[in-house]
Write an enzyme that holds these catalytic residues in place. Structure first.
Site, PDB file in Angstrom:
ATOM      1  N   ARG A 173       0.798  -1.219   0.000  1.00 24.72           N
ATOM      2  CA  ARG A 173       0.000   0.000   0.000  1.00 24.72           C
ATOM      3  C   ARG A 173       0.840   1.284   0.000  1.00 24.72           C
ATOM      4  NH1 ARG A 173      -2.897  -3.927   1.711  1.00 24.72           N
ATOM      5  NH2 ARG A 173      -0.936  -4.513   2.647  1.00 24.72           N
ATOM      6  N   THR A 174       1.795   1.362   0.910  1.00 24.29           N
ATOM      7  CA  THR A 174       2.479   2.648   1.094  1.00 24.29           C
ATOM      8  C   THR A 174       3.276   3.022  -0.150  1.00 24.29           C
ATOM      9  OG1 THR A 174       2.592   2.116   3.431  1.00 24.29           O
ATOM     10  CG2 THR A 174       3.923   3.970   2.688  1.00 24.29           C
TER      11      THR A 174
ATOM     12  N   LYS B  55      25.878  -3.398   0.197  1.00 20.36           N
ATOM     13  CA  LYS B  55      27.337  -3.456   0.026  1.00 20.36           C
ATOM     14  C   LYS B  55      28.047  -2.692   1.144  1.00 20.36           C
ATOM     15  CE  LYS B  55      26.909  -2.222  -4.500  1.00 20.36           C
ATOM     16  NZ  LYS B  55      27.378  -1.815  -5.833  1.00 20.36           N
TER      17      LYS B  55
ATOM     18  N   ARG C 189      11.027   3.901   3.494  1.00 19.20           N
ATOM     19  CA  ARG C 189      10.632   2.951   4.542  1.00 19.20           C
ATOM     20  C   ARG C 189      11.863   2.142   4.892  1.00 19.20           C
ATOM     21  NH1 ARG C 189       5.544  -1.081   4.568  1.00 19.20           N
ATOM     22  NH2 ARG C 189       4.636   0.894   5.247  1.00 19.20           N
TER      23      ARG C 189
ATOM     24  N   HIS D 102       4.791   5.817  11.526  1.00 21.85           N
ATOM     25  CA  HIS D 102       4.318   5.730  10.142  1.00 21.85           C
ATOM     26  C   HIS D 102       3.371   6.921   9.949  1.00 21.85           C
ATOM     27  CE1 HIS D 102       3.146   4.175   6.366  1.00 21.85           C
ATOM     28  NE2 HIS D 102       2.856   2.925   6.686  1.00 21.85           N
TER      29      HIS D 102
HETATM   30  N1   CP Z   1      -0.418   0.003   5.862  1.00 18.45           N
HETATM   31  C1   CP Z   1       0.778  -0.251   5.303  1.00 18.45           C
HETATM   32  O1   CP Z   1       1.791   0.347   5.678  1.00 18.45           O
HETATM   33  O2   CP Z   1       0.753  -1.211   4.344  1.00 18.45           O
HETATM   34  P1   CP Z   1       2.000  -1.710   3.508  1.00 18.45           P
HETATM   35  O3   CP Z   1       2.955  -2.386   4.496  1.00 18.45           O
HETATM   36  O4   CP Z   1       1.465  -2.674   2.491  1.00 18.45           O
HETATM   37  O5   CP Z   1       2.683  -0.525   2.893  1.00 18.45           O
END
Ligand code: CP
Length: 300
Positions: free
Chosen positions: A52-53, A81, A102, A130
């Site tokens: 999703r993100t 590396k 991320r 998040h």
């Molecule tokens: N909600 C969320 O962060 O989903 P993903 O891990 O799929 O990005």
């Protein structure tokens, strides 16, 4: 520079502005997009799994008319590396106008912001935060319960100790005193003290009918195998399971949210019930991230 690093950086006025801008972006998506970000590049650096993100960040940039470059697997990054993140940041900041990252280490988004020279959007840093998910969660809640109006209760349920979406969303909700928060989890996986305000929040160790019947928003979460000791995970992996019987105890106008992915926390039969809003919640990631990208680039 308009980085998004932590939910704690936002005040109420800014949140209301972002919610309004996300709503405008939804209209832009409905009309087929815009060329607002033409000539701009978003880099997505995703060093942990995501559906999703990452894809909603990328869809958001495409909807704004910009371009995207990405690293989708840390094993194919020079980090593997031995490159330090600050060097990666300096390089990617020279290739892109804005970065979404991320990673599994809390604080990595801040390093990226400190060294890249471009706006950075934190797409999840380990078990810490998040914040862009928190903003899309707030946007979803605002569609059903206008922010700052009638008193409502939001109950976070599941694995809260390392649940970065809950850490961010609960901090955002603090800007709206009409919203009361319950944290519902076994003691071993309860909310960390830094996100708990004993003067206004409540903690519960099991999910009772009273919580189901009185909450306006239930925000369920996955028990995260990847972040817990195996023993703790095994003990709690089936701690809360929402089936139709349980969801039918919720108020008819209450909403059931989940950041997704789900594993076994919500039965598929629940998807058809009016309270189920988790797919809509995920889709809201696009307009909210469009607003964050446009803000970051100084376009709105
Ligand atoms: N909600 C969320 O962060 O989903 P993903 O891990 O799929 O990005």
């Amino acid at each position: 520079m308009k980085h998004v690093l932590s939910a704690g950086q936002f005040d109420r006025k800014t949140l209301e502005e972002i919610m309004a801008q996300a709503s405008d972006m939804e209209e832009i998506v409905a009309k087929g997009g815009s060329d607002m970000a033409k000539g701009k590049i978003l880099a997505t650096l995703f060093y942990e799994p995501s559906t999703r993100t990452r894809l909603s960040f990328e869809a958001a940039m495409h909807r704004l008319g910009g371009a995207v470059i990405s690293e989708t697997d840390v094993n194919f990054s020079s980090i593997t590396k031995g490159e330090v993140l600050s060097d990666t940041a300096r390089i990617v900041g020279g290739y892109a106008d804005i970065i979404a990252i991320r990673s599994k280490t809390p604080g990595d988004a801040k390093i990226m912001a400190d060294y890249s020279g471009v706006p950075v959007l934190n797409g999840g840093d380990g078990s810490a935060e998040h914040p862009t998910q928190g903003l899309l969660d707030l946007y979803t809640i605002s569609k059903y319960f206008p922010l700052g109006e009638s008193p409502i209760t939001v109950s976070f349920v599941g694995e809260l100790i390392a649940g970065r979406t809950v850490h961010s969303c609960s901090q955002l909700l603090r800007n709206f005193p009409n919203i009361k928060i319950n944290f519902v989890a076994p003691k071993e996986i309860q909310i960390p003290d830094k996100y708990f305000d004993p003067s206004v929040d409540k903690k519960f160790f099991e999910l009772t009918d009273e919580i189901l019947e009185t909450s306006d928003v239930i925000y369920d979460t996955r028990i995260q195998k990847e972040r817990l000791d195996l023993e703790v995970y095994q003990k709690h992996k089936n701690a809360f399971h929402f089936d139709a019987e349980k969801v039918n105890k919720m108020k008819p106008n209450a909403i059931l949210m989940h950041p997704l992915p789900r594993v076994n926390e919500i039965a598929y039969e629940v998807d058809e019930l009016p309270q189920a809003k988790y797919f809509e919640q995920a889709i809201n990631g696009v307009p909210v991230r469009m607003a964050l990208i446009a803000r970051g680039l100084g376009l709105i």
